[in-house]
Design a protein around this motif. Structure first.
Motif, short mmCIF file in Angstrom:
data_model
loop_
_atom_site.label_atom_id
_atom_site.label_comp_id
_atom_site.label_asym_id
_atom_site.label_seq_id
_atom_site.Cartn_x
_atom_site.Cartn_y
_atom_site.Cartn_z
N UNK A 152 -28.35 47.15 43.61
CA UNK A 152 -28.24 45.75 44.02
C UNK A 152 -29.62 45.16 44.30
N UNK A 153 -30.48 45.93 44.96
CA UNK A 153 -31.82 45.45 45.26
C UNK A 153 -32.62 45.17 43.99
N UNK A 154 -32.50 46.07 43.02
CA UNK A 154 -33.19 45.87 41.74
C UNK A 154 -32.66 44.63 41.04
N UNK A 155 -31.37 44.46 41.07
CA UNK A 155 -30.76 43.30 40.43
C UNK A 155 -31.30 42.00 41.01
N UNK A 156 -31.37 41.94 42.33
CA UNK A 156 -31.82 40.71 42.99
C UNK A 156 -33.32 40.49 42.80
N UNK B 215 -27.41 44.58 33.43
CA UNK B 215 -28.77 45.08 33.20
C UNK B 215 -29.22 46.09 34.25
N UNK B 216 -28.53 46.13 35.40
CA UNK B 216 -28.97 47.02 36.48
C UNK B 216 -28.81 48.47 36.07
N UNK B 217 -27.65 48.83 35.71
CA UNK B 217 -27.38 50.18 35.22
C UNK B 217 -26.21 50.04 34.28
#
Length: 335
Positions: free
Chosen positions: A182-186, A194-196
């Motif tokens: 979630x942190x990467x996505x934001x 695209x996150x995983x």
């Protein structure tokens, strides 16, 4: 009659005897029970996974497969086998269901599940639950209660309390791995895909010794989902369907497209109404999903016990076992 002709007739006379002397072909014993499971589909490439990670997934899939197979082998029904397999996957943080579910945009874990009985087409589904340890049990309770098919949010939680189902604090479902996604996505302004790029939804389909079918699906949805978004997993006819007249299906993938295609029921309708085999029907419907721009996969069980997989992604966590001795798990498309 000349001697050559008489000799030839004598040779031909031997043929019926020779044919009758051939051993009868062995009859294959029909499958008495059969089970298939999945743990999500997506961009699963061997080069992106360590041997330790691959082994962990294979062990988890085998454990779930064994749990469901044990139920069927001992004479249990298809619904029991589906639940037995799914509850292990819901407790396993490797998969996006139960403990280990992905986070919503607001940082919560909201879970969905559904189950269906092929004998009567009775069904139960729940969405947006946050404290029920096994959403698949809650979906089963909704089905068995019979007054409704689909409950959501606070109402589903109240129903779980009334049925005495096991609850866990919301923090129990959270894992650091999912929080980082979630942190990467934001931080990178990515989309959920695209996150995983994996759909970790879990599911199972089964045929029991009485010839009945069942299907179930459980998920945490998509990373960063907003506004109470619900995918296909709890939608009867999209993510889950079972009908003794045709087949049982559990789906995993980009839920919006699976809902639009009515994937699970569409496959079974092609089997029942068009007379297609389960592999052909599955491949056709997944191809329709791809044409619309979606991807993912399905596990399908025919009413004769044939278990098949169909997916248009690089891989799908999957496994199958039956009374003939089949027992296998796989991850990558080339497996």
């Amino acid at each position: 009659m000349s001697k050559p002709i008489a000799a030839l007739l004598a040779i031909f006379a031997l043929f019926p005897l020779a044919l009758s002397a051939q051993p009868a072909p062995e009859e294959t014993e029909p499958v008495r029970w059969s089970l298939a499971i999945h743990g999500g589909a997506g961009t699963l490439k061997r080069e992106n996974m360590t041997s330790e990670q691959e082994e962990a997934y294979r062990c988890s899939l085998q454990a779930a497969l064994d749990a469901g197979a044990e139920v069927l082998a001992s004479g249990g029904d298809a619904l029991q086998a589906v639940e037995a397999a799914i509850v292990l996957l819901e407790d396993d943080p490797l998969f996006n269901a139960g403990r280990g579910s992905v986070f919503t945009w607001e940082g919560a874990n909201e879970m969905d599940a559904s189950i269906m009985d092929g004998r009567t087409r009775a069904a139960g589904a729940v969405a947006g639950v946050t404290t029920v340890r096994h959403p698949i049990h809650l979906a089963r309770a909704v089905m068995d209660d019979g007054r409704h098919v689909f409950l959501s949010g606070a109402g589903a939680e109240q129903f779980a309390t009334a049925k005495g189902l096991e609850r866990m604090p919301p923090a129990w479902f959270a894992t650091e791995r999912r929080r980082k996604q979630l942190e990467v996505m934001k931080s990178r302004q990515l989309s959920a895909l695209d996150v995983e790029y994996k759909f970790g939804t879990v599911g199972a389909v089964a045929r029991d010794q009485a010839g009945h079918l069942a299907a179930g699906t459980s998920t945490g949805g998509m990373t960063g989902k907003r506004w109470g978004r619900i995918g296909d997993a709890p939608v009867i006819g999209a993510g889950t369907w079972a009908d003794d007249r045709s087949c049982a299906v559990s789906a995993t993938g980009w839920g919006e497209f699976f809902i639009r295609a009515g994937v699970a029921q569409a496959i079974c309708d092609r089997v029942r109404l068009a007379g297609e085999g389960v592999q052909q029907a599955s491949d056709t419907v997944i191809a329709e999903v791809a044409e619309m721009g979606g991807d993912g996969g399905v596990i399908v069980m025919s009413n004769a016990g044939e278990a098949v997989f169909s997916f248009n992604s690089a891989g799908m966590y999957r496994g199958r076992a039956d009374s003939s001795g089949t027992n296998e798990v796989a991850i990558f498309a080339q497996d």
